[in-house]
Design a protein around this motif. Structure first.
Motif, PDB file in Angstrom:
ATOM      1  N   TYR A   1       0.772  -1.375  -0.188  1.00  0.00           N
ATOM      2  CA  TYR A   1       0.045   0.001   0.011  1.00  0.00           C
ATOM      3  C   TYR A   1       0.927   1.291   0.163  1.00  0.00           C
TER       4      TYR A   1
ATOM      5  N   THR B   1      -6.656   1.848   8.475  1.00  0.00           N
ATOM      6  CA  THR B   1      -7.610   2.775   8.073  1.00  0.00           C
ATOM      7  C   THR B   1      -7.390   2.937   6.217  1.00  0.00           C
ATOM      8  N   VAL B   2      -6.080   3.049   6.071  1.00  0.00           N
ATOM      9  CA  VAL B   2      -5.936   3.476   4.573  1.00  0.00           C
ATOM     10  C   VAL B   2      -6.013   1.975   3.595  1.00  0.00           C
TER      11      VAL B   2
ATOM     12  N   GLU C   1      -8.272  -0.349   4.425  1.00  0.00           N
ATOM     13  CA  GLU C   1      -9.441  -0.457   4.102  1.00  0.00           C
ATOM     14  C   GLU C   1     -10.078   0.325   2.956  1.00  0.00           C
ATOM     15  N   ILE C   2      -9.512   1.704   2.902  1.00  0.00           N
ATOM     16  CA  ILE C   2     -10.143   2.450   2.087  1.00  0.00           C
ATOM     17  C   ILE C   2      -9.517   2.164   0.443  1.00  0.00           C
ATOM     18  N   ALA C   3      -8.398   1.753   0.480  1.00  0.00           N
ATOM     19  CA  ALA C   3      -7.600   1.437  -0.960  1.00  0.00           C
ATOM     20  C   ALA C   3      -7.754   0.013  -1.119  1.00  0.00           C
TER      21      ALA C   3
ATOM     22  N   SER D   1     -13.895  -3.428   0.619  1.00  0.00           N
ATOM     23  CA  SER D   1     -13.519  -2.914   1.961  1.00  0.00           C
ATOM     24  C   SER D   1     -14.663  -3.035   2.950  1.00  0.00           C
TER      25      SER D   1
ATOM     26  N   LEU E   1     -15.449  -1.141   4.917  1.00  0.00           N
ATOM     27  CA  LEU E   1     -15.780   0.362   5.210  1.00  0.00           C
ATOM     28  C   LEU E   1     -17.170   0.605   4.314  1.00  0.00           C
ATOM     29  N   TYR E   2     -17.239  -0.239   3.344  1.00  0.00           N
ATOM     30  CA  TYR E   2     -18.411   0.062   2.179  1.00  0.00           C
ATOM     31  C   TYR E   2     -19.366  -1.299   2.424  1.00  0.00           C
TER      32      TYR E   2
END
Length: 334
Positions: A264, A309-310, A312-314, A323, A325-326
């Motif tokens: 990442y 966090t990064v 999960e976003i990417a 992710s 998160l979505y």
């Protein structure tokens, strides 16, 4: 997590930090001999050591579905980020037209292409004994520089130049790393790195030799002497890479988990650094130039991009995985 895995994750974290640090100090090397020396020193071993470790973990190359697995892991993200970087460079530089050439890797993306090829090359290399495989690999790495047509395109030059290091990593065993990290060897390694660093203040050479991306003609009229120069860099690179790896702590630390997310950092840090280079941020850093400041900035950037966090976003565009998160909480309970 055992000490062996912690060791490699620690190594990857320190190496990705050096990748970020090297890219951050690049704008200053033309104005400062100290910066140039540090830059040369870091580039002597940081990617070669990464390549050695990558080779070590490629031992499952002959498993069913391995090639398709690494193609999905490396080539698909490469194509995605090649397109994103092409548009991004056009947006922040605001000059010329957007050039989208999937066969000419942007900046650090060359590593993904070469890593794929190195894994594929193992199918041929392992048909030979280690001695002959390494002899062929080094011969190709040295000879390829005489062909002007082989350059950054498809990362072919770097692929052939650095394949011997990948192959050495492939042949290394855990016993070799256990020997490397013995206390006495660590002392020797510190001395080797210290001598190399000090020597660089007095050695005048084109740092692009360390990139492995250009033919010999870019450094003057090609001659037999170029082969000996590359052999010299191979020797120096291998010694300093192993010396650096000898100093890596083996126990789990607070940064060990970050070392599992270097992919990442590698793909994402370019957006931030390229923005800094084309805006007033880099000019501000130029006014307050110091190794301490640039080191802290590199640590901060590396640490932030290594967070969960990064990831999960990417992850949807890097690993092509959804992710959390979505995903709606209700769907996780089904």
């Amino acid at each position: 997590m055992n000490n062996r895995l912690s060791y490699f994750d620690n190594a990857k974290f320190f190496l990705i930090f050096l990748v970020v640090f090297g890219h951050i100090i690049r704008p200053f090397i033309d104005e400062s001999n100290v910066m140039l020396t540090i830059y040369k020193f870091v580039y002597t071993f940081h990617m070669p050591a990464f390549i050695l470790i990558s080779g070590y973990f490629a031992k499952g190359y002959n498993k069913k579905g391995y090639v398709s697995k690494i193609a999905k892991k490396l080539i698909l993200p490469y194509l995605i980020f090649q397109g994103i970087y092409s548009v991004y460079y056009f947006a922040i530089e605001k000059q010329g037209a957007t050039v989208l050439d999937p066969l000419d890797p942007h900046w650090s993306l060359w590593f993904l292409v070469s890593l794929f090829f190195w894994n594929v090359f193992l199918f041929g290399a392992t048909k030979l004994s280690p001695k002959w495989a390494l002899l062929v690999a080094f011969t190709l790495g040295i000879s390829i520089g005489y062909f002007d047509v082989v350059s950054n395109y498809l990362s072919l030059s770097r692929t052939f130049v650095f394949f011997p290091l990948f192959l050495i990593g492939f042949y290394l065993k855990k016993e070799h790393f256990a020997f490397l990290t013995k206390p006495n060897n660590r002392v020797i390694s510190m001395l080797v790195l210290a001598v190399t660093f000090v020597s660089y203040f007095y050695l005048d050479f084109d740092y692009e030799w360390l990139f492995g991306s250009k033919p010999y003609s870019q450094f003057g009229e090609p001659s037999i002497f170029n082969a000996f120069i590359r052999m010299g860099f191979y020797t120096l690179t291998l010694i300093t890479s192993l010396s650096f790896l000898a100093l890596i702590p083996k126990r789990r630390a607070f940064f060990t988990e970050w070392g599992t997310r270097t992919f990442y950092v590698y793909l994402l840090h370019g957006f931030i650094i390229q923005y800094m280079r084309t805006n007033e941020v880099i000019e501000w850093l130029g006014d307050y130039r110091s190794i301490a400041l640039l080191t802290l900035l590199s640590i901060l950037l590396t640490s932030v991009l290594s967070t969960k966090t990064v990831k999960e976003i990417a992850s949807p565009i890097i690993e092509l995985k959804p992710s959390h998160l979505y995903i709606k909480p209700s769907s996780l309970n089904k």
